[in-house]
Design a protein around this motif. Structure first.
Motif, PDB file in Angstrom:
ATOM      1  N   UNK A   1     -71.501 -37.742 -74.489  1.00 14.60           N
ATOM      2  CA  UNK A   1     -71.222 -38.811 -73.592  1.00 14.60           C
ATOM      3  C   UNK A   1     -70.029 -39.784 -73.880  1.00 14.60           C
ATOM      4  N   UNK A   2     -69.743 -40.073 -75.178  1.00 11.36           N
ATOM      5  CA  UNK A   2     -68.736 -40.947 -75.631  1.00 11.36           C
ATOM      6  C   UNK A   2     -67.642 -40.411 -74.833  1.00 11.36           C
ATOM      7  N   UNK A   3     -67.074 -39.200 -75.076  1.00 10.16           N
ATOM      8  CA  UNK A   3     -65.877 -38.525 -74.600  1.00 10.16           C
ATOM      9  C   UNK A   3     -65.851 -38.497 -73.009  1.00 10.16           C
ATOM     10  N   UNK A   4     -67.249 -38.216 -72.486  1.00  8.81           N
ATOM     11  CA  UNK A   4     -66.998 -38.189 -71.075  1.00  8.81           C
ATOM     12  C   UNK A   4     -66.789 -39.472 -70.619  1.00  8.81           C
ATOM     13  N   UNK A   5     -67.632 -40.598 -71.113  1.00 12.70           N
ATOM     14  CA  UNK A   5     -67.254 -41.951 -70.520  1.00 12.70           C
ATOM     15  C   UNK A   5     -65.942 -42.337 -70.662  1.00 12.70           C
ATOM     16  N   UNK A   6     -65.346 -42.339 -71.631  1.00  8.87           N
ATOM     17  CA  UNK A   6     -63.981 -42.621 -71.848  1.00  8.87           C
ATOM     18  C   UNK A   6     -63.188 -41.994 -70.636  1.00  8.87           C
ATOM     19  N   UNK A   7     -63.234 -40.748 -70.362  1.00  9.26           N
ATOM     20  CA  UNK A   7     -62.473 -40.078 -69.760  1.00  9.26           C
ATOM     21  C   UNK A   7     -62.713 -40.530 -68.131  1.00  9.26           C
ATOM     22  N   UNK A   8     -63.827 -40.602 -67.703  1.00 15.46           N
ATOM     23  CA  UNK A   8     -64.026 -40.982 -66.498  1.00 15.46           C
ATOM     24  C   UNK A   8     -63.526 -42.455 -66.244  1.00 15.46           C
ATOM     25  N   UNK A   9     -63.815 -43.336 -67.212  1.00 13.89           N
ATOM     26  CA  UNK A   9     -63.102 -44.730 -67.193  1.00 13.89           C
ATOM     27  C   UNK A   9     -61.590 -44.639 -66.897  1.00 13.89           C
ATOM     28  N   UNK A  10     -60.898 -43.924 -67.709  1.00 12.39           N
ATOM     29  CA  UNK A  10     -59.395 -43.902 -67.610  1.00 12.39           C
ATOM     30  C   UNK A  10     -59.109 -43.062 -66.226  1.00 12.39           C
ATOM     31  N   UNK A  11     -59.686 -42.196 -65.857  1.00 14.39           N
ATOM     32  CA  UNK A  11     -59.444 -41.632 -64.527  1.00 14.39           C
ATOM     33  C   UNK A  11     -59.462 -42.558 -63.545  1.00 14.39           C
ATOM     34  N   UNK A  12     -60.280 -43.547 -63.250  1.00 15.25           N
ATOM     35  CA  UNK A  12     -60.519 -44.494 -62.525  1.00 15.25           C
ATOM     36  C   UNK A  12     -59.487 -45.690 -62.846  1.00 15.25           C
ATOM     37  N   UNK A  13     -59.206 -46.003 -63.974  1.00 12.70           N
ATOM     38  CA  UNK A  13     -58.518 -47.235 -64.144  1.00 12.70           C
ATOM     39  C   UNK A  13     -56.972 -46.896 -63.921  1.00 12.70           C
ATOM     40  N   UNK A  14     -56.576 -45.632 -64.237  1.00 14.85           N
ATOM     41  CA  UNK A  14     -55.169 -45.606 -63.788  1.00 14.85           C
ATOM     42  C   UNK A  14     -54.918 -45.528 -62.365  1.00 14.85           C
ATOM     43  N   UNK A  15     -55.952 -45.042 -61.741  1.00 14.16           N
ATOM     44  CA  UNK A  15     -55.846 -45.048 -60.288  1.00 14.16           C
ATOM     45  C   UNK A  15     -55.878 -46.417 -59.657  1.00 14.16           C
TER      46      UNK A  15
ATOM     47  N   UNK B   1     -55.239 -49.366 -61.226  1.00 13.28           N
ATOM     48  CA  UNK B   1     -54.094 -50.031 -61.385  1.00 13.28           C
ATOM     49  C   UNK B   1     -52.702 -49.861 -60.538  1.00 13.28           C
ATOM     50  N   UNK B   2     -52.673 -48.662 -60.127  1.00 15.53           N
ATOM     51  CA  UNK B   2     -51.786 -48.143 -58.938  1.00 15.53           C
ATOM     52  C   UNK B   2     -52.060 -48.735 -57.646  1.00 15.53           C
ATOM     53  N   UNK B   3     -53.324 -48.758 -57.312  1.00 10.26           N
ATOM     54  CA  UNK B   3     -53.574 -49.147 -55.986  1.00 10.26           C
ATOM     55  C   UNK B   3     -53.393 -50.635 -55.817  1.00 10.26           C
ATOM     56  N   UNK B   4     -53.499 -51.654 -56.892  1.00  9.03           N
ATOM     57  CA  UNK B   4     -53.358 -52.999 -56.524  1.00  9.03           C
ATOM     58  C   UNK B   4     -51.784 -53.238 -55.874  1.00  9.03           C
ATOM     59  N   UNK B   5     -50.764 -52.328 -56.218  1.00  9.55           N
ATOM     60  CA  UNK B   5     -49.562 -52.340 -55.698  1.00  9.55           C
ATOM     61  C   UNK B   5     -49.227 -51.697 -54.934  1.00  9.55           C
ATOM     62  N   UNK B   6     -49.675 -50.334 -54.634  1.00  7.61           N
ATOM     63  CA  UNK B   6     -49.369 -49.466 -53.745  1.00  7.61           C
ATOM     64  C   UNK B   6     -50.357 -49.190 -52.427  1.00  7.61           C
ATOM     65  N   UNK B   7     -51.527 -49.704 -52.725  1.00  2.00           N
ATOM     66  CA  UNK B   7     -52.701 -49.416 -51.861  1.00  2.00           C
ATOM     67  C   UNK B   7     -53.295 -48.024 -51.792  1.00  2.00           C
ATOM     68  N   UNK B   8     -54.015 -47.464 -51.043  1.00  2.00           N
ATOM     69  CA  UNK B   8     -54.674 -46.249 -51.127  1.00  2.00           C
ATOM     70  C   UNK B   8     -53.726 -44.921 -51.595  1.00  2.00           C
ATOM     71  N   UNK B   9     -54.151 -44.322 -52.266  1.00  2.00           N
ATOM     72  CA  UNK B   9     -53.119 -43.258 -52.922  1.00  2.00           C
ATOM     73  C   UNK B   9     -54.193 -41.813 -52.889  1.00  2.00           C
TER      74      UNK B   9
END
Length: 658
Positions: free
Chosen positions: A157-171, A173-181
């Protein structure tokens, strides 16, 4: 599309490692693995046990850009809140003023830098755009290999939770400047067909929200309380946890609810009312998530709280003897053995391994360069008079109101143009260096004429080239004592600065905005006791400012204006203002597209400032003057994608107007 071109875009979007370096990169999350610097292992070994898999995840933490220290003179405030002196015209702040948004790729800012290296511990080697695609692929690769992990359910759960968070976070952060991707939520290798469509912002937000929700449900509130966090007890502050995931889940919903995302890019929103037109369903979702988070915080179930705003001397950020925490410590520490800033309030931060990098340049780009009283490059971060106007009165009234596209002094609310610095919001005195402020505490020597700031029109700290263009400096992130006399940028002060990506005050602000979007001042979540008005007043109580005035509570649009003003003040210079003006459809609107200075004449003699509080000084002819106007159109609501990339495959279309 030919094979060579297809492989190029796949390497860009799907970049990853054939062999994985497994050294931890976080100075405060140390020693999961003690490996030689050039040690590598196969993918099978990387995913075989918790220790190795966590080492794999650590590289993603290492990629989080340090906005303040990623370059010699970095730029991260692109709204109407900051202006540089002309020597910094090549920095992104000024290029945004010119409407040259393509400069995000060429100005060496935290959004994009050449030579980004995800495995490097050099703060100069990390930026958002290249690392995002690398880390998204890395998260997907990790999730695809979870079945290889031989571990307990808690460890998985610790590993999966971090990976799900980071997959969303990097998306997001980009979306704030570039919109939907394209939202990349599967692991793709170079043999996969690449036809990922650009989604709308709200479609992307739904996918990111699903990942954040999974992360929140899988992760603990505090790693220190977990068996697998014991190895790094007391050093887990940066590890992804439930509160971080909830914070970004709520933020994702609120951004999706915002006027830009609901109504699309357009000029004239201040006249047609669209700036107040939110997607209420997304806003309600945001409020419920923030309510869940704040209930945990106020119930004492987390390690987070609002840092105290208690000062014996607010001008010098000297805390009171009875203060258990300190507001200033959120942004910088000194004489605390290089302790990472954040206090009890910072929720999400990246690593700051090169803490002494704070001294080399960051500490020297906020004060005057007149007679080299502050050393190093002739580049100065300066607050605009727009930002100064946002700081309200001690009684809770705004100092300025917007009427017909202009900032108008709120005389009825208590602002006095003959005493413009008297009875202001206490945060003003913490954050802002203004006329008569004692800038040099020690024996000034050759700089005696600069000991007390002359920031009136024609004063010796007002040269455009190496002083203040606006009549002010800011010391929120770097104290004024970083100068050649007091020398708090010397090694002995152990000065360490870091700008958090998310802190608890921001959660209260986002909760208030989400609730106000569907319920006005009395709007609230079903799972939290406070209303939108209560949330704003919680922050004002912290610093001793007056509550929201009744006339702003009674009108939904006026209350939203107060929520937005509170964001501008509380989060001043923290890098949120551009995205806020953008999502509120205000980038193109007056007065937010104009940068102002304050001009005035001194009435008091020089001795007044040596013997009295400068806030009590009387001035004459106090007025705002425009420095520049930003000629934005609807296309400026989104940054352009790199030209070379939008030609690589058909579905990756360019943003309108670029």
């Amino acid at each position: 599309m030919n094979i060579q071109m297809k492989n190029k875009i796949k390497n860009f979007l799907l970049m990853g490692c054939v062999s994985l370096a497994l050294g931890t990169s976080l100075n405060s999350c140390q020693d999961y693995l003690d490996k030689e610097a050039d040690s590598t292992v196969s993918e099978n070994d990387a995913f075989v046990n918790f220790r190795n898999f966590q080492g794999y995840v650590e590289e993603i933490y290492n990629c989080i850009p340090d906005k303040e220290k990623c370059n010699w003179c970095p730029s991260w405030n692109w709204g109407d809140d900051e202006i540089f002196n002309p020597e910094a015209d090549n920095r992104m702040t000024h290029q945004v003023d010119l409407g040259n948004f393509r400069a995000w790729q060429t100005t060496g800012n935290w959004l994009y830098k050449d030579g980004s290296n995800p495995t490097s511990t050099d703060k100069f080697n990390h930026s958002l755009w290249p690392h995002a695609w690398y880390c998204i692929r890395k998260a997907n690769q990790g999730l695809a290999n979870l079945d290889k992990l031989v571990a307990s359910k808690a460890e998985k759960d610790l590993i999966a939770g971090q990976l799900y968070f980071f997959r969303a976070w990097w998306h997001t952060e980009l979306m704030q400047y570039f919109g939907g991707l394209p939202y990349i939520d599967t692991y793709l290798d170079l043999n996969s067909e690449l036809n990922l469509p650009r989604l709308s912002y709200q479609e992307c937000a739904e996918k990111a929200a699903a990942d954040y929700r999974k992360a929140a449900d899988l992760l603990p509130i505090n790693w220190d309380n977990e068996y697998d966090g014991a190895a790094t007890q007391g050093k887990n502050d940066l590890r992804i946890n439930k509160i971080m995931a909830l914070g970004y889940l709520g933020k994702t919903y609120l951004w999706a609810a915002s006027p830009l995302m609901k109504n699309g890019a357009q000029a004239g929103a201040s006249k047609n009312g669209k700036t107040y037109d939110y997607d209420e369903e997304f806003a309600k979702k945001a409020a419920e998530v923030f309510g869940e988070l704040l209930t945990l915080v106020e119930g004492g179930q987390t390690q987070y709280g609002l840092a105290e705003f208690k000062y014996k001397d607010v001008y010098n950020h000297e805390r009171s003897a009875d203060a258990n925490s300190c507001f200033s410590d959120i942004f910088y520490t000194k004489k605390q053995n290089w302790k990472m800033p954040g206090s009890i309030e910072a929720i999400f931060r990246g690593p700051s391994a090169d803490f002494n990098g704070s001294n080399w340049n960051t500490s020297k780009v906020f004060g005057p360069k007149v007679d080299k009283v502050v050393g190093h490059d002739n580049v100065i971060h300066q607050p605009t008079a727009n930002l100064i106007a946002a700081y309200g009165m001690a009684n809770g009234e705004p100092a300025y109101i917007v009427e017909n596209g202009k900032l108008v002094p709120n005389i009825a609310g208590g602002f006095d143009p003959t005493h413009p610095y008297k009875n202001r919001d206490p945060r003003f005195y913490h954050d802002i260096v203004f006329d008569g402020f004692k800038y040099l505490n020690g024996t000034p020597g050759q700089w005696a004429n600069l000991q007390y700031c002359q920031l009136y029109t024609g004063g010796n700290m007002r040269p455009v080239a190496n002083g203040s263009r606006t009549g002010y400096f800011i010391q929120k992130l770097v104290p004024h004592t970083c100068n050649e006399v007091d020398r708090d940028y010397d090694w002995g002060s152990a000065f360490h600065c870091y700008l958090p990506y998310m802190r608890l005050a921001d959660i209260y602000l986002m909760y208030a905005e989400a609730c106000a979007a569907f319920g006005g001042a009395s709007g609230k979540a079903t799972n939290f006791s406070k209303t939108a008005e209560d949330a704003i007043n919680t922050l004002r109580d912290r610093c001793g400012a007056g509550h929201v005035a009744p006339e702003y509570v009674a009108d939904a649009h006026k209350f939203m204006d107060e929520v937005r003003r509170e964001r501008e003040v509380e989060l001043a210079f923290e890098g949120f203002r551009f995205n806020d003006l953008q999502r509120w459809l205000l980038l193109t609107e007056a007065p937010y597209n104009v940068k102002y200075s304050d001009e005035f004449d001194r009435v008091e003699g020089a001795d007044f400032y040596k013997n009295n509080d400068p806030a009590d000084a009387k001035v004459d002819n106090f007025r705002q003057e425009a420095i520049l106007t930003r000629h934005f159109t609807a296309k400026h609501y989104w940054f352009p994608l790199p030209i070379k990339d939008v030609y690589l495959y058909q579905e990756l279309s360019q943003n309108p107007g670029w």
